[in-house]
Design a protein around this motif. Structure first.
Motif, PDB file in Angstrom:
ATOM      1  N   VAL A 242       0.836  -1.196   0.000  1.00 35.71           N
ATOM      2  CA  VAL A 242       0.000   0.000   0.000  1.00 35.71           C
ATOM      3  C   VAL A 242       0.875   1.253   0.000  1.00 35.71           C
ATOM      4  O   VAL A 242       0.609   2.218  -0.719  1.00 35.71           O
ATOM      5  N   ARG A 243       1.936   1.256   0.809  1.00 32.71           N
ATOM      6  CA  ARG A 243       2.853   2.399   0.805  1.00 32.71           C
ATOM      7  C   ARG A 243       3.450   2.602  -0.592  1.00 32.71           C
ATOM      8  O   ARG A 243       3.571   3.738  -1.073  1.00 32.71           O
ATOM      9  N   ASP A 244       3.824   1.510  -1.219  1.00 34.80           N
ATOM     10  CA  ASP A 244       4.394   1.607  -2.568  1.00 34.80           C
ATOM     11  C   ASP A 244       3.352   2.144  -3.552  1.00 34.80           C
ATOM     12  O   ASP A 244       3.674   2.956  -4.431  1.00 34.80           O
ATOM     13  N   LEU A 245       2.107   1.689  -3.419  1.00 36.17           N
ATOM     14  CA  LEU A 245       1.045   2.152  -4.305  1.00 36.17           C
ATOM     15  C   LEU A 245       0.772   3.641  -4.091  1.00 36.17           C
ATOM     16  O   LEU A 245       0.618   4.404  -5.060  1.00 36.17           O
ATOM     17  N   VAL A 246       0.714   4.067  -2.839  1.00 38.20           N
ATOM     18  CA  VAL A 246       0.496   5.479  -2.526  1.00 38.20           C
ATOM     19  C   VAL A 246       1.629   6.332  -3.089  1.00 38.20           C
ATOM     20  O   VAL A 246       1.395   7.420  -3.641  1.00 38.20           O
ATOM     21  N   ALA A 247       2.865   5.849  -2.968  1.00 42.47           N
ATOM     22  CA  ALA A 247       4.010   6.592  -3.500  1.00 42.47           C
ATOM     23  C   ALA A 247       3.960   6.663  -5.021  1.00 42.47           C
ATOM     24  O   ALA A 247       4.234   7.717  -5.617  1.00 42.47           O
ATOM     25  N   LEU A 248       3.616   5.552  -5.672  1.00 40.74           N
ATOM     26  CA  LEU A 248       3.459   5.548  -7.129  1.00 40.74           C
ATOM     27  C   LEU A 248       2.378   6.534  -7.547  1.00 40.74           C
ATOM     28  O   LEU A 248       2.548   7.306  -8.499  1.00 40.74           O
ATOM     29  N   ALA A 249       1.253   6.511  -6.847  1.00 42.09           N
ATOM     30  CA  ALA A 249       0.161   7.423  -7.159  1.00 42.09           C
ATOM     31  C   ALA A 249       0.606   8.875  -6.995  1.00 42.09           C
ATOM     32  O   ALA A 249       0.295   9.732  -7.830  1.00 42.09           O
ATOM     33  N   ALA A 250       1.334   9.175  -5.932  1.00 43.46           N
ATOM     34  CA  ALA A 250       1.786  10.545  -5.696  1.00 43.46           C
ATOM     35  C   ALA A 250       2.683  11.032  -6.829  1.00 43.46           C
ATOM     36  O   ALA A 250       2.594  12.194  -7.250  1.00 43.46           O
ATOM     37  N   ARG A 251       3.547  10.140  -7.347  1.00 42.96           N
ATOM     38  CA  ARG A 251       4.409  10.537  -8.470  1.00 42.96           C
ATOM     39  C   ARG A 251       3.588  10.845  -9.708  1.00 42.96           C
ATOM     40  O   ARG A 251       4.040  11.574 -10.591  1.00 42.96           O
ATOM     41  N   HIS A 252       2.388  10.280  -9.776  1.00 42.91           N
ATOM     42  CA  HIS A 252       1.485  10.521 -10.908  1.00 42.91           C
ATOM     43  C   HIS A 252       0.374  11.503 -10.544  1.00 42.91           C
ATOM     44  O   HIS A 252      -0.634  11.594 -11.242  1.00 42.91           O
ATOM     45  N   HIS A 253       0.557  12.219  -9.442  1.00 44.97           N
ATOM     46  CA  HIS A 253      -0.388  13.259  -9.001  1.00 44.97           C
ATOM     47  C   HIS A 253      -1.795  12.710  -8.793  1.00 44.97           C
ATOM     48  O   HIS A 253      -2.789  13.335  -9.155  1.00 44.97           O
ATOM     49  N   ILE A 254      -1.831  11.551  -8.156  1.00 43.35           N
ATOM     50  CA  ILE A 254      -3.086  10.885  -7.806  1.00 43.35           C
ATOM     51  C   ILE A 254      -3.141  10.730  -6.295  1.00 43.35           C
ATOM     52  O   ILE A 254      -2.175  10.280  -5.672  1.00 43.35           O
ATOM     53  N   THR A 255      -4.274  11.099  -5.707  1.00 41.44           N
ATOM     54  CA  THR A 255      -4.508  10.915  -4.280  1.00 41.44           C
ATOM     55  C   THR A 255      -5.234   9.598  -4.065  1.00 41.44           C
ATOM     56  O   THR A 255      -6.262   9.350  -4.699  1.00 41.44           O
ATOM     57  N   VAL A 256      -4.714   8.748  -3.189  1.00 44.94           N
ATOM     58  CA  VAL A 256      -5.380   7.501  -2.832  1.00 44.94           C
ATOM     59  C   VAL A 256      -6.297   7.779  -1.643  1.00 44.94           C
ATOM     60  O   VAL A 256      -5.848   8.272  -0.604  1.00 44.94           O
ATOM     61  N   VAL A 257      -7.578   7.466  -1.811  1.00 40.63           N
ATOM     62  CA  VAL A 257      -8.590   7.729  -0.790  1.00 40.63           C
ATOM     63  C   VAL A 257      -8.995   6.405  -0.155  1.00 40.63           C
ATOM     64  O   VAL A 257      -9.562   5.542  -0.832  1.00 40.63           O
ATOM     65  N   PRO A 258      -8.723   6.197   1.142  1.00 37.08           N
ATOM     66  CA  PRO A 258      -9.111   4.943   1.796  1.00 37.08           C
ATOM     67  C   PRO A 258     -10.539   5.017   2.313  1.00 37.08           C
ATOM     68  O   PRO A 258     -11.036   6.087   2.680  1.00 37.08           O
ATOM     69  N   GLU A 259     -11.193   3.865   2.342  1.00 37.84           N
ATOM     70  CA  GLU A 259     -12.527   3.786   2.945  1.00 37.84           C
ATOM     71  C   GLU A 259     -12.619   2.601   3.896  1.00 37.84           C
ATOM     72  O   GLU A 259     -12.429   1.454   3.480  1.00 37.84           O
ATOM     73  N   ILE A 260     -12.894   2.897   5.165  1.00 36.45           N
ATOM     74  CA  ILE A 260     -13.329   1.892   6.121  1.00 36.45           C
ATOM     75  C   ILE A 260     -14.815   2.134   6.328  1.00 36.45           C
ATOM     76  O   ILE A 260     -15.215   3.110   6.964  1.00 36.45           O
ATOM     77  N   ASP A 261     -15.643   1.278   5.755  1.00 33.65           N
ATOM     78  CA  ASP A 261     -17.093   1.464   5.779  1.00 33.65           C
ATOM     79  C   ASP A 261     -17.629   1.100   7.158  1.00 33.65           C
ATOM     80  O   ASP A 261     -17.320   0.028   7.696  1.00 33.65           O
ATOM     81  N   LEU A 262     -18.446   1.993   7.727  1.00 31.98           N
ATOM     82  CA  LEU A 262     -19.041   1.745   9.039  1.00 31.98           C
ATOM     83  C   LEU A 262     -20.260   2.653   9.206  1.00 31.98           C
ATOM     84  O   LEU A 262     -20.381   3.650   8.500  1.00 31.98           O
ATOM     85  N   PRO A 263     -21.218   2.295  10.057  1.00 33.78           N
ATOM     86  CA  PRO A 263     -21.251   1.142  10.972  1.00 33.78           C
ATOM     87  C   PRO A 263     -21.832  -0.125  10.337  1.00 33.78           C
ATOM     88  O   PRO A 263     -21.951  -1.145  11.006  1.00 33.78           O
ATOM     89  N   GLY A 264     -22.201  -0.063   9.047  1.00 34.06           N
ATOM     90  CA  GLY A 264     -22.599  -1.264   8.324  1.00 34.06           C
ATOM     91  C   GLY A 264     -21.445  -1.812   7.518  1.00 34.06           C
ATOM     92  O   GLY A 264     -20.334  -1.265   7.519  1.00 34.06           O
TER      93      GLY A 264
END
Length: 541
Positions: A242-264
């Motif tokens: 995930v760190r590698d993916l986030v870093a790759l995305a940052a080099r391509h000016h992409i923000t990675v948005v995480p989702e922890i779905d709750l309370p369902g």
């Protein structure tokens, strides 16, 4: 006239592309000849003159010049040191096209055949992501920010990938919407690092800038967990991936948005913690729902979020909040209303407890410098509590039996309540594999020809024309953030990852055009398809 061979995920067979283009008239003919000899021709009718070179999304402004840009051999990419990362990504992509490249940090004017990358704030109209592209003896990309320079390299990369010479001229280009991207439901279906990395490169090629990972679901928690016992499924991404993916995305000016779905949608998280599962008056557990009336359950939520906050340095955090309980189900869990009244007063109803929990999550993530967002169907229904207006709302439907004690707020009502809104409309941004009676996948002609980002529509439709009316808002609405294509995997084995990549290929290109919202090169999807083939795919994707 010139020709070349191409094959991509968007086409089922290789095609010989024959281009007949004029820089002095208002059309460009594109003939696609299949290997079996059949042909189809699309006439690119551009509204107004002069003709813009073909890119996806289209260039906003273009002033043609005389001649063409001929890259050197090798191509020299010259730049200031502050743009070295952008230059390295661009050089990698050129090499993937078979081009010999040198990256040179230097000042002064470029030489013939050079590509020069420049930062200059002299044109404020370009904003934070726009750029100026000058094509002549050299190619010069100028922008206010590194992101703008990067997007200029994407346009030049697309032009260089086409078989005809790159025309001389000057482009000014910038996006209408700040959020343009892809959501992938990796909670229900595992996607490996390589697949996600390929999507990052594909998004960047199209100037898309968000990758939303819905990584928790009833059937799977897909990012490595440090808890004991761990929450993650057997198939999951390691945190280093995930760190590698986030870093790759940052080099391509992409923000990675995480989702922890709750309370369902918390089945995977709650399976090792049945003590936090919502139980009815008889003691029967609802395994995917959190009983947030338990102090320990709310602490559990805090610990989950705090574990993953450092993994995602971007400014956005998604809390889901969709499909917790249907209106008829709240009465089965009397503790919910009891908790709401004790916490928020005698006028509170059961839904107020859910909204209060969302505000607690908002306080937590805002304290870490992030903006919270949620699905729009969970926004209403309370009597004593409202979701804080600082929470962004992703509006996806106007009707659902799974989540509301009141009608789902319309996009206009969301805005009037002070929220910013993101167009996550089922039609046309949902790529699903649900069987009937759910609606079919949105049609591509309707997506291209009838839909725009200021038009919101739920799941009551036949196609782009037939269905429930759109909820239109002002096209100039500043609080409309943009839109995203959503890959949902309710039936996780129905398609392979490769099939999904092919299935979203054209949709991403339509989304890129409409979220950038420059004037379309052609009026119909039938005419847009040959442009998709012409622009091709991201190098290395």
């Amino acid at each position: 006239m010139c020709w070349g061979w191409t094959a991509s995920e968007s086409s089922q067979q290789a095609r010989r592309l024959i281009w007949s283009c004029s820089t002095t008239t208002s059309w460009c003919g594109v003939c696609c000849e299949a290997v079996d000899g059949s042909t189809s021709t699309a006439r690119i009718t551009v509204r107004g003159s002069p003709v813009r070179p073909v890119t996806i999304p289209a260039l906003r402004e273009w002033q043609p010049g005389a001649g063409s840009f001929e890259p050197g051999s090798p191509v020299r990419v010259v730049l200031a040191a502050t743009l070295s990362e952008t230059a390295e990504v661009f050089a990698r992509d050129l090499r993937a096209l078979g081009v010999d490249v040198e990256v040179i940090v230097q000042g002064g004017p470029p030489a013939r055949g050079d590509v020069q990358l420049r930062l200059d704030a002299a044109d404020p109209g370009l904003g934070a992501e726009g750029y100026r592209l000058e094509l002549g003896q050299a190619a010069v990309i100028t922008a206010n920010t590194a992101a703008g320079v990067f997007y200029g390299t994407r346009s030049l990369l697309q032009l260089l990938a086409q078989p005809e010479p790159v025309p001389a001229g000057v482009a000014r280009d910038w996006p209408r919407y700040g959020e343009r991207g892809l959501m992938v439901d990796i909670g229900r279906k595992h996607f490996d690092y390589d697949w996600l990395a390929a999507r990052v490169r594909e998004l960047a090629y199209l100037k898309l800038n968000r990758l939303h990972l819905h990584f928790t679901e009833d059937i799977g928690w897909r990012i490595e967990s440090d808890r004991n016992p761990p929450l993650h499924a057997e198939q999951h991404l390691r945190k280093q991936q995930v760190r590698d993916l986030v870093a790759l995305a940052a080099r391509h000016h992409i923000t990675v948005v995480p989702e922890i779905d709750l309370p369902g949608h918390m089945g995977a998280a709650l399976a090792p913690h049945p003590e936090f599962q919502l139980r009815d008056a008889s003691g029967t557990a609802n395994p995917g729902k959190l009983d947030y009336t338990i102090d320990g359950a709310r602490q559990f939520v805090t610990e989950l979020i705090e574990e993953y906050l450092p993994l995602f340095p971007g400014h956005l955090w998604h809390t889901g909040a969709d499909e917790f309980l249907g209106p008829a189900h709240y009465a089965r869990y009397p503790q919910l209303e009891r908790y709401a009244k004790q916490t928020y007063g005698s006028d509170a109803n059961a839904k107020d407890g859910v909204l209060g929990l969302l505000n607690e999550v908002n306080d937590l993530v805002r304290g870490r410098g992030k903006t919270l967002r949620m699905w729009g169907d969970g926004l209403g229904g309370g009597r004593a509590v409202g979701v804080d207006p600082s929470v962004d709302v992703e509006w996806w439907t106007d009707i659902t039996p799974l989540s509301e004690l009141a009608p789902v707020p319309t996009p206009r009502q969301v805005l009037d309540a002070g929220h910013r809104i993101h167009n996550a409309s089922w039609y046309p941004t949902y790529y699903t594999n649900l069987p009937a009676p759910e609606p079919p996948r949105p049609d591509l002609p309707g997506m291209y020809e009838k839909w725009r980002v200021h038009r919101f529509r739920g799941q009551r439709y036949v196609d782009g024309t037939v269905g429930a009316p759109y909820h239109d808002i002002d096209p100039a609405e500043a609080a409309n953030l943009g839109s995203t294509l959503h890959v949902w995997n309710d039936e996780p084995e129905q398609e392979t990852a490769a099939e999904i990549a092919r299935g979203i290929h054209q949709r991403l290109r339509v989304l890129a055009q409409h979220t950038w919202e420059s004037p379309c090169l052609v009026p119909s999807y039938a005419e847009f398809e040959p442009l998709i083939i012409r622009v091709g795919d991201a190098p290395g994707a």
